[in-house]
Design an enzyme around this catalytic site. Structure first.
Site, PDB file in Angstrom:
ATOM      1  N   LYS A  74      15.270 -39.593 -20.449  1.00 27.50           N
ATOM      2  CA  LYS A  74      14.919 -39.357 -21.877  1.00 27.50           C
ATOM      3  C   LYS A  74      15.364 -39.463 -22.751  1.00 27.50           C
ATOM      4  O   LYS A  74      16.771 -39.657 -22.119  1.00 27.50           O
ATOM      5  CB  LYS A  74      14.294 -37.526 -21.832  1.00 27.50           C
ATOM      6  CG  LYS A  74      14.396 -36.849 -22.671  1.00 27.50           C
ATOM      7  CD  LYS A  74      14.300 -34.914 -22.072  1.00 27.50           C
ATOM      8  CE  LYS A  74      14.022 -34.527 -23.966  1.00 27.50           C
ATOM      9  NZ  LYS A  74      13.896 -33.625 -23.687  1.00 27.50           N
ATOM     10  N   GLU A 118      18.658 -22.828 -32.100  1.00 32.51           N
ATOM     11  CA  GLU A 118      18.746 -23.912 -30.962  1.00 32.51           C
ATOM     12  C   GLU A 118      20.644 -22.847 -30.847  1.00 32.51           C
ATOM     13  O   GLU A 118      20.915 -23.833 -31.524  1.00 32.51           O
ATOM     14  CB  GLU A 118      18.514 -24.951 -30.682  1.00 32.51           C
ATOM     15  CG  GLU A 118      19.109 -25.591 -29.113  1.00 32.51           C
ATOM     16  CD  GLU A 118      18.135 -26.793 -29.284  1.00 32.51           C
ATOM     17  OE1 GLU A 118      17.186 -26.721 -29.589  1.00 32.51           O
ATOM     18  OE2 GLU A 118      18.872 -27.600 -27.737  1.00 32.51           O
TER      19      GLU A 118
END
Ligand SMILES: C=C(O[C@@H]1C=C(C(=O)O)C=C[C@H]1O)C(=O)O
Length: 408
Positions: free
Chosen positions: A159, A208
């Site tokens: 990824k 986040e």
């Protein structure tokens, strides 16, 4: 610098730096923290306040440069002489002076300055600057998505998170405090930050958490996998369910959650991983897991921060291959975008850092916004483009609500 936690339980505003730490590694900041503690004389030990460092580390110390960042680019922390802070319902001011010369006179001077700042009238609303946006190299970015998918299919990577940049221009001047204030009104359940140096300001509203360190615990979160918000509650619910049941997004999330679990297991005991949930902000929703563990003896906040950052929500997996890919292929440096941004206690090893995304760097009449998305084998360039357009939206509205990302 201004910093506020997403639950609004803690807010810092630090001004008049006694010292700035520019471009320092995590080991150097940790060293500063331990030296400082040894030399501090606390005049009011009964009050639960402590001097803090406020600032951020870069996404990548070895990444490309981008001139707009100036001195903020490779990390920037301030040690404020005047620290206004709020914790839960209480408000405090912490003053810090060097213990040379007439300490009492210096403290009195700072106290007057702090009082004057509190008296200052909040500036009147100024009209919003007209905006021009300039998309940076979209065809090349779409090509990079395809190249990244090919690299993933050939097993070079699992990824990688690619960021897009959007340049902003105005005929007036960007006003950082005004942008911050608008973000605070528009994006309620996010961290808010403004880190400035001269006429450069890094501003954002990020959902986040990277790391919160209390006396006994370390807390973090995996946030990855994204979809739009619905216009009605039922449409919103359906989109949320679609996200939770989507194979590609679930895989993207799992790569992040697994790495975080591994890292946290090294530094904590009794790690608990909370239930999978949706984290909903005004423009976008994400898959989210909270992680909490008891601090292992002797482990410092900055040890864990260094091990966590960048998680595969911002970098990729495996980390070193993804970082190499990004440093080679991304055209512009990320500066503090995607890096840890927050506060670090200088007496107790406590603090909290968010991930500096949904953000941009502003200087005079120019701005540069960043928005990224996780690329895996199933990614399609057009869909990833749409996802990053959604992620530009909070900052664009923070600057001027006439701007939407429909055309991006
Ligand atoms: C990279 C960004 O967001 C990150 C990537 C996400 C994703 O790929 O789904 C979701 C949340 C963030 O962890 C950004 O907003 O710029």
């Amino acid at each position: 610098m201004f910093w506020q936690s997403a639950d609004q339980s803690r807010t810092y505003l630090g001004v008049e730096p006694l010292k700035c730490l520019v471009g320092k590694s995590s080991a150097q900041v940790k060293n500063f923290q331990s030296q400082f503690k040894r030399r501090l004389i606390n005049l009011t030990p009964s009050i639960d306040g402590q001097p803090v460092l406020l600032g951020g580390f870069p996404f990548d110390f070895h990444g490309r440069t981008e001139h707009l960042w100036g001195d903020l680019e490779k990390g920037y922390f301030i040690l404020p002489q005047i620290l206004f802070w709020q914790h839960k319902q209480n408000s405090y001011v912490t003053l810090l002076v060097r213990t040379v010369g007439d300490v009492e006179a210096k403290l009195n001077h700072l106290a007057t300055q702090a009082a004057n700042l509190l008296q200052e009238r909040i500036e009147k609303r100024v009209s919003l600057p007209p905006l021009l946006t300039h998309e940076l190299a979209l065809p090349q970015w779409m090509q990079l998505v395809n190249d990244s998918v090919a690299a993933i299919k050939s097993q070079k990577l699992k990824k990688v998170v690619l960021a897009r940049q959007l340049e902003l221009f105005t005929t007036g001047m960007f006003n950082p405090t005004q942008i911050l204030r608008r973000l605070m009104n528009q994006q309620p359940n996010t961290y808010h930050f403004l880190l400035s140096n001269g006429d450069c300001a890094f501003i954002g509203a990020t959902p986040e958490r990277l790391l919160k360190a209390t006396k006994n615990s370390f807390q973090t979160a995996s946030v990855a996998g994204s979809i739009a918000r619905g216009k009605t509650p039922i449409a919103d619910y359906r989109l949320g369910q679609q996200l939770l049941n989507d194979h590609k997004n679930e895989y993207e999330h799992q790569v992040v959650a697994k790495r975080i679990a591994r890292t946290m297991a090294e530094f904590t005991d009794n790690l608990t991983i909370g239930q999978r949930q949706l984290l909903k902000n005004r423009d976008i929703q994400h898959i989210y897991h909270p992680f909490t563990g008891q601090r292992k003896r002797g482990v410092k906040l900055l040890d864990v921060l260094k091990a966590l950052h960048p998680t595969p929500a911002l970098g990729g997996e495996p980390r070193s291959a993804a970082m190499k890919w990004l440093a080679e292929k991304e055209p512009a440096g990320r500066g503090l975008y995607g890096g840890p941004i927050g506060w670090l206690g200088l007496v107790e090893d406590q603090g909290e850092f968010a991930v500096g995304l949904r953000s941009g760097i502003f200087k005079k009449n120019k701005g540069l916004l960043y928005a990224g998305c996780g690329i895996v084998a199933e990614s399609q360039a057009e869909k990833e483009r749409n996802e990053t357009s959604l992620k530009f939206q909070p900052m664009l509205r923070g600057v001027n609500d006439k701007w939407t990302t429909k055309e991006l």
